[in-house]
Design a protein around this motif. Structure first.
Motif, PDB file in Angstrom:
ATOM      1  N   TYR A 350       0.835  -1.207   0.000  1.00 40.82           N
ATOM      2  CA  TYR A 350       0.000   0.000   0.000  1.00 40.82           C
ATOM      3  C   TYR A 350       0.867   1.253   0.000  1.00 40.82           C
ATOM      4  O   TYR A 350       0.526   2.260  -0.647  1.00 40.82           O
ATOM      5  N   TYR A 351       1.999   1.212   0.699  1.00 44.60           N
ATOM      6  CA  TYR A 351       2.906   2.363   0.752  1.00 44.60           C
ATOM      7  C   TYR A 351       3.404   2.740  -0.640  1.00 44.60           C
ATOM      8  O   TYR A 351       3.452   3.922  -0.999  1.00 44.60           O
ATOM      9  N   VAL A 352       3.787   1.735  -1.421  1.00 39.10           N
ATOM     10  CA  VAL A 352       4.304   2.011  -2.761  1.00 39.10           C
ATOM     11  C   VAL A 352       3.232   2.683  -3.613  1.00 39.10           C
ATOM     12  O   VAL A 352       3.495   3.660  -4.321  1.00 39.10           O
ATOM     13  N   LYS A 353       1.994   2.173  -3.544  1.00 32.36           N
ATOM     14  CA  LYS A 353       0.902   2.774  -4.316  1.00 32.36           C
ATOM     15  C   LYS A 353       0.633   4.200  -3.834  1.00 32.36           C
ATOM     16  O   LYS A 353       0.468   5.130  -4.630  1.00 32.36           O
ATOM     17  N   TRP A 354       0.574   4.380  -2.518  1.00 34.19           N
ATOM     18  CA  TRP A 354       0.322   5.720  -1.963  1.00 34.19           C
ATOM     19  C   TRP A 354       1.422   6.694  -2.370  1.00 34.19           C
ATOM     20  O   TRP A 354       1.143   7.839  -2.737  1.00 34.19           O
ATOM     21  N   LEU A 355       2.687   6.233  -2.313  1.00 31.23           N
ATOM     22  CA  LEU A 355       3.815   7.104  -2.652  1.00 31.23           C
ATOM     23  C   LEU A 355       3.703   7.609  -4.086  1.00 31.23           C
ATOM     24  O   LEU A 355       3.902   8.792  -4.364  1.00 31.23           O
ATOM     25  N   SER A 356       3.369   6.715  -5.001  1.00 32.79           N
ATOM     26  CA  SER A 356       3.244   7.099  -6.402  1.00 32.79           C
ATOM     27  C   SER A 356       2.108   8.093  -6.587  1.00 32.79           C
ATOM     28  O   SER A 356       2.206   9.027  -7.389  1.00 32.79           O
ATOM     29  N   GLY A 357       1.026   7.924  -5.827  1.00 35.02           N
ATOM     30  CA  GLY A 357      -0.106   8.827  -5.961  1.00 35.02           C
ATOM     31  C   GLY A 357       0.153  10.192  -5.364  1.00 35.02           C
ATOM     32  O   GLY A 357      -0.099  11.220  -5.992  1.00 35.02           O
ATOM     33  N   VAL A 358       0.682  10.232  -4.146  1.00 32.15           N
ATOM     34  CA  VAL A 358       0.863  11.505  -3.459  1.00 32.15           C
ATOM     35  C   VAL A 358       1.988  12.327  -4.067  1.00 32.15           C
ATOM     36  O   VAL A 358       1.989  13.559  -3.997  1.00 32.15           O
ATOM     37  N   MET A 359       2.958  11.664  -4.686  1.00 31.36           N
ATOM     38  CA  MET A 359       4.092  12.374  -5.283  1.00 31.36           C
ATOM     39  C   MET A 359       3.916  12.596  -6.782  1.00 31.36           C
ATOM     40  O   MET A 359       4.819  13.104  -7.443  1.00 31.36           O
ATOM     41  N   ASN A 360       2.776  12.209  -7.328  1.00 32.18           N
ATOM     42  CA  ASN A 360       2.511  12.416  -8.759  1.00 32.18           C
ATOM     43  C   ASN A 360       2.376  13.922  -9.047  1.00 32.18           C
ATOM     44  O   ASN A 360       1.717  14.631  -8.297  1.00 32.18           O
ATOM     45  N   PRO A 361       2.989  14.467 -10.107  1.00 39.22           N
ATOM     46  CA  PRO A 361       3.717  13.766 -11.172  1.00 39.22           C
ATOM     47  C   PRO A 361       5.226  13.709 -10.949  1.00 39.22           C
ATOM     48  O   PRO A 361       5.964  13.410 -11.875  1.00 39.22           O
TER      49      PRO A 361
END
Length: 490
Positions: A350-361
């Protein structure tokens, strides 16, 4: 424990430390000892002592260290930094150390663990130090190995933590303004009495699984101990009570006066608001009642310290040698909440998915079928990621997800031998430890310390807050669950 036909084998953690070194001498009278320390290269084995290098932050090291042990003594505490840059609280470090040890003890068939803990007052809210001691007891018991916790208050000996700090205050200050905590009652015990309690607990089935309070023959205030320590030194300092000096100011004052690191002083002073008196219902006739008075123990401790200083003064001075290259390693440990029923492996993914979302783009995170992960910048004109994390199927399980740092622009490939990231669920709690161990960054140290290291703390803070909000709002996490059917951005 008495001599038997086959000498029992006792694994002793912290064997080169203050209490461990003294206990080692006691144990060799009846047992063969596996002496565990972080670096045993300069130690020599003897007839009844085998030294092993063991870093308890590593689960595999813990397994190797406890091989062949019948019993184990746990004397580990993580107040001082364990890397050049240590990010995180001692409480969270202690959880990792205890969890690795407890799992290894169970797998290696250790019959009993003896843990030197602290007296736990009957209070609604404990200090961080005492909360941590109690949490370590719980973690050590979590995997089924019987644990005997010997709970002591202030241990009177020449080294260690509490008594040397008290002795330095008395020695250096002819006039002392005493804050309120110096009137708190405590139950000091001599080092020799603690060592006997530990020794008598090993293999003692009657004490297995119990928490035992120990104390000397006197209950005293810290002011009483200061007066008696001054008498043992032949001093007569002027003491007067000060009602308004807070614990926060006291800990700073004690740290500066005694020249003791704040990592050691602060948690100890914070605990002094609690009366540290052994509870009668937790005392045992065989091990709990120390016979050495405080003044006798103080005199002996001061004499041992003086003799040690004389021995050190007589040693020939070593020639100046060029210092070896400094190890620029990193340990960063944070605690996050877990939703009910979720595992450490869930938190990692879940952390990896959250990281990609919150730091997008800005950032992209890619995970393949084997759960290996690549984290990179969108705008970099290269296929090389910032960090490459390889999931360890062999070392991971439901409550522990382990990734080795195996590449990327931020990875020092020449020096990074054991760098790893782990997610670890705390036994019987909806909490998870997220830890980076032995990481060697590629950035110059000064730049790393004030950029990448700070960014990691910010990201982990935001992730913790995100989980807290979702848990508090009772929002389901399932719809956010990542799908890893192919290598793609999360």
């Amino acid at each position: 424990m008495t001599e038997t036909k086959r000498r029992p084998v006792v694994a002793l953690t912290g064997a080169s430390g203050y209490i461990g070194n003294h206990l080692l001498t006691y144990l060799t009278k009846f047992a063969d000892v596996i002496a565990l320390t972080r670096n045993a290269d300069n130690k020599e084995d003897s007839e009844h002592v085998t030294w092993r290098s063991c870093d308890l932050y590593s689960m595999s090291d813990a397994d190797e260290g406890l091989k062949g042990a019948d019993f184990a003594v746990y004397l580990v505490h993580s107040m001082m930094p364990s890397a050049k840059l240590t990010q995180g609280s001692f409480e969270d470090m202690d959880v990792i150390l205890a969890d690795n040890f407890a799992q290894a003890a169970y797998r290696q068939g250790v019959k009993q663990t003896i843990y030197l803990s602290g007296i736990i007052p009957k209070a609604k809210k404990l200090s961080r130090h005492l909360e941590s001691r109690l949490e370590v007891e719980e973690v050590l018991r979590a995997y089924g190995t019987p644990v005997t916790a010997i709970r002591a208050g202030l241990i009177v000996g020449p080294k260690g933590s509490s008594f040397p700090i008290l002795a330095k205050l008395v020695k250096r200050l002819p006039v002392m303004a005493l804050p309120k905590w110096t009137r708190t009652k405590t139950h000091p015990i001599a080092l020799a009495d603690v060592l006997q309690a530990l020794q008598k607990s090993i293999g003692n089935e009657r004490l297995s699984g119990r928490s035992i309070d120990v104390g000397g023959p006197e209950v005293m205030t810290y002011k009483d101990m200061m007066i008696q320590t001054a008498e043992a030194m032949g001093k007569q300092p002027k003491l007067f009570n000060l009602p308004f000096l807070t614990v926060k100011l006291s800990r700073l004052w004690v740290s500066l006066t005694t020249n003791t690191p704040k990592e050691t002083v602060y948690p100890l002073i914070e605990s002094l608001v609690h009366p540290m008196i052994a509870h009668k219902e937790l005392m045992d006739e065989e091990v709990s009642y120390g016979k050495t008075t405080f003044k006798e123990a103080a005199k002996q401790a001061l004499e041992e310290e003086r003799e040690e200083q004389e021995r050190q003064a007589k040693k020939p001075k070593k020639p100046n040698v060029a210092p070896s290259e400094i190890q620029h390693d990193v340990r960063s440990v944070q605690r996050i909440p877990l939703p009910e029923g979720k595992s450490a492996n869930w938190a990692a993914q879940y952390y990896v998915k959250w990281l990609s979302g919150v730091m997008n783009p800005l950032l992209t995170a890619e995970v393949d079928k084997e759960l290996n992960c690549k984290i990179g910048f969108h705008f970099l004109l290269t296929n090389n990621p910032l960090l490459e994390l390889s999931y360890s199927h062999e070392r991971s399980q439901k409550d522990r997800a382990l990734y080795y740092i195996t590449g990327g622009i931020f990875d020092n490939k020449e020096k990074n031998e054991r760098g790893r990231l782990e997610f670890r669920k705390i036994p019987d709690k909806n909490e998870c430890i997220v830890a980076i161990h032995d990481y060697m960054p590629s950035l110059p140290w000064f730049i790393y310390k004030y950029t990448q290291a700070k960014a990691h703390l910010w990201v982990m803070y935001q992730f913790r807050k995100h989980l807290e909000r979702r848990i508090h709002q009772s929002k389901p996490f399932e719809r956010d669950w990542p799908t890893y059917s192919e290598t793609s951005p999360c």
